[in-house]
Design a protein around this motif. Structure first.
Motif, PDB file in Angstrom:
ATOM      1  N   UNK A  51      37.460  77.028  20.093  1.00  0.00           N
ATOM      2  CA  UNK A  51      37.165  76.732  18.680  1.00  0.00           C
ATOM      3  C   UNK A  51      37.831  75.444  18.216  1.00  0.00           C
ATOM      4  N   UNK A  52      38.842  75.003  18.939  1.00  0.00           N
ATOM      5  CA  UNK A  52      39.574  73.789  18.553  1.00  0.00           C
ATOM      6  C   UNK A  52      39.145  72.638  19.448  1.00  0.00           C
ATOM      7  N   UNK A  53      38.912  71.459  18.862  1.00  0.00           N
ATOM      8  CA  UNK A  53      38.572  70.318  19.717  1.00  0.00           C
ATOM      9  C   UNK A  53      39.803  69.838  20.487  1.00  0.00           C
ATOM     10  N   UNK A  54      39.611  69.479  21.734  1.00  0.00           N
ATOM     11  CA  UNK A  54      40.687  68.894  22.543  1.00  0.00           C
ATOM     12  C   UNK A  54      40.427  67.399  22.660  1.00  0.00           C
ATOM     13  N   UNK A  55      41.482  66.634  22.838  1.00  0.00           N
ATOM     14  CA  UNK A  55      41.336  65.191  23.034  1.00  0.00           C
ATOM     15  C   UNK A  55      41.267  64.899  24.526  1.00  0.00           C
ATOM     16  N   UNK A  56      40.486  63.897  24.904  1.00  0.00           N
ATOM     17  CA  UNK A  56      40.459  63.482  26.312  1.00  0.00           C
ATOM     18  C   UNK A  56      41.864  63.095  26.750  1.00  0.00           C
ATOM     19  N   UNK A  57      42.271  63.594  27.913  1.00  0.00           N
ATOM     20  CA  UNK A  57      43.601  63.278  28.424  1.00  0.00           C
ATOM     21  C   UNK A  57      44.693  64.180  27.879  1.00  0.00           C
ATOM     22  N   UNK A  58      44.355  65.034  26.927  1.00  0.00           N
ATOM     23  CA  UNK A  58      45.351  65.933  26.340  1.00  0.00           C
ATOM     24  C   UNK A  58      45.805  66.962  27.374  1.00  0.00           C
ATOM     25  N   UNK A  59      47.105  67.244  27.375  1.00  0.00           N
ATOM     26  CA  UNK A  59      47.645  68.240  28.302  1.00  0.00           C
ATOM     27  C   UNK A  59      47.496  69.625  27.697  1.00  0.00           C
ATOM     28  N   UNK A  60      47.033  70.553  28.528  1.00  0.00           N
ATOM     29  CA  UNK A  60      46.724  71.904  28.075  1.00  0.00           C
ATOM     30  C   UNK A  60      47.331  72.877  29.077  1.00  0.00           C
ATOM     31  N   UNK A  61      47.997  73.907  28.570  1.00  0.00           N
ATOM     32  CA  UNK A  61      48.498  74.959  29.452  1.00  0.00           C
ATOM     33  C   UNK A  61      47.643  76.193  29.220  1.00  0.00           C
ATOM     34  N   UNK A  62      47.126  76.776  30.317  1.00  0.00           N
ATOM     35  CA  UNK A  62      46.200  77.898  30.191  1.00  0.00           C
ATOM     36  C   UNK A  62      46.873  79.165  30.725  1.00  0.00           C
ATOM     37  N   UNK A  63      46.861  80.208  29.894  1.00  0.00           N
ATOM     38  CA  UNK A  63      47.533  81.473  30.204  1.00  0.00           C
ATOM     39  C   UNK A  63      46.516  82.583  30.370  1.00  0.00           C
ATOM     40  N   UNK A  64      46.832  83.517  31.213  1.00  0.00           N
ATOM     41  CA  UNK A  64      46.038  84.728  31.349  1.00  0.00           C
ATOM     42  C   UNK A  64      46.749  85.779  30.502  1.00  0.00           C
ATOM     43  N   UNK A  65      46.113  86.294  29.430  1.00  0.00           N
ATOM     44  CA  UNK A  65      46.859  87.150  28.502  1.00  0.00           C
ATOM     45  C   UNK A  65      47.334  88.462  29.104  1.00  0.00           C
ATOM     46  N   UNK A  66      46.614  89.001  30.093  1.00  0.00           N
ATOM     47  CA  UNK A  66      47.065  90.247  30.704  1.00  0.00           C
ATOM     48  C   UNK A  66      48.100  89.911  31.766  1.00  0.00           C
ATOM     49  N   UNK A  67      49.366  89.954  31.388  1.00  0.00           N
ATOM     50  CA  UNK A  67      50.397  89.587  32.355  1.00  0.00           C
ATOM     51  C   UNK A  67      51.038  90.818  32.969  1.00  0.00           C
TER      52      UNK A  67
ATOM     53  N   UNK B 146      44.525  69.106  32.317  1.00  0.00           N
ATOM     54  CA  UNK B 146      44.272  67.954  31.460  1.00  0.00           C
ATOM     55  C   UNK B 146      42.814  68.007  31.025  1.00  0.00           C
ATOM     56  N   UNK B 147      42.572  67.778  29.734  1.00  0.00           N
ATOM     57  CA  UNK B 147      41.202  67.768  29.220  1.00  0.00           C
ATOM     58  C   UNK B 147      40.511  66.490  29.700  1.00  0.00           C
ATOM     59  N   UNK B 148      39.338  66.639  30.323  1.00  0.00           N
ATOM     60  CA  UNK B 148      38.622  65.473  30.834  1.00  0.00           C
ATOM     61  C   UNK B 148      37.302  65.216  30.115  1.00  0.00           C
ATOM     62  N   UNK B 149      36.748  66.211  29.447  1.00  0.00           N
ATOM     63  CA  UNK B 149      35.575  65.984  28.593  1.00  0.00           C
ATOM     64  C   UNK B 149      35.474  67.081  27.550  1.00  0.00           C
ATOM     65  N   UNK B 150      34.754  66.789  26.480  1.00  0.00           N
ATOM     66  CA  UNK B 150      34.582  67.738  25.389  1.00  0.00           C
ATOM     67  C   UNK B 150      33.193  67.556  24.803  1.00  0.00           C
ATOM     68  N   UNK B 151      32.558  68.674  24.487  1.00  0.00           N
ATOM     69  CA  UNK B 151      31.230  68.630  23.904  1.00  0.00           C
ATOM     70  C   UNK B 151      31.183  69.637  22.760  1.00  0.00           C
ATOM     71  N   UNK B 152      30.675  69.217  21.612  1.00  0.00           N
ATOM     72  CA  UNK B 152      30.544  70.156  20.498  1.00  0.00           C
ATOM     73  C   UNK B 152      29.289  70.978  20.721  1.00  0.00           C
TER      74      UNK B 152
END
Length: 103
Positions: free
Chosen positions: A36-52, A64-70
């Motif tokens: 739901x949130x736009x990411x910027x190209x090159x932005x660093x993102x940490x992805x978690x699996x909620x069921x830990x 790292x975000x490499x492309x974004x499309x609305x």
């Protein structure tokens, strides 16, 4: 190249915020996710699996975000983002990504 179609709800964090997303496509190099949130190209993102419940197999991965499309959806904005993995091999072996790709 191995690409796996998925529908996995997970969480991601940027420097600014934390939100949930759905991973729709996964490979050894990266993933495609809907968010739901736009990411910027090159932005660093940490992805978690909620069921830990199994922390050995569900560690977070750095990307790292490499492309974004609305996406055109009535009533609410949503986005599709392409992320490339930016993590060490050792960390990838302990992450939820390896766990999912093995399933």
């Amino acid at each position: 190249k191995l690409r796996v179609r998925t529908y996995i709800r997970l969480e991601y964090a940027t420097e600014a915020s934390r939100a949930s997303a759905i991973v729709t496509d996964l490979s050894l190099d990266g993933m495609r996710m809907r968010c739901q949130q736009p990411l910027q190209n090159g932005e660093h993102v940490e992805v978690f699996f909620p069921d830990s419940s199994d922390p050995e197999n569900t560690g977070s991965v750095r990307c790292k975000a490499v492309w974004l499309q609305e996406l055109d959806q009535v009533g609410r904005r949503s986005y599709e983002a392409g992320l490339s993995f930016e993590d060490s091999r050792d960390n990838m072996k302990r992450s939820w990504v390896k766990y999912v790709l093995e399933q």
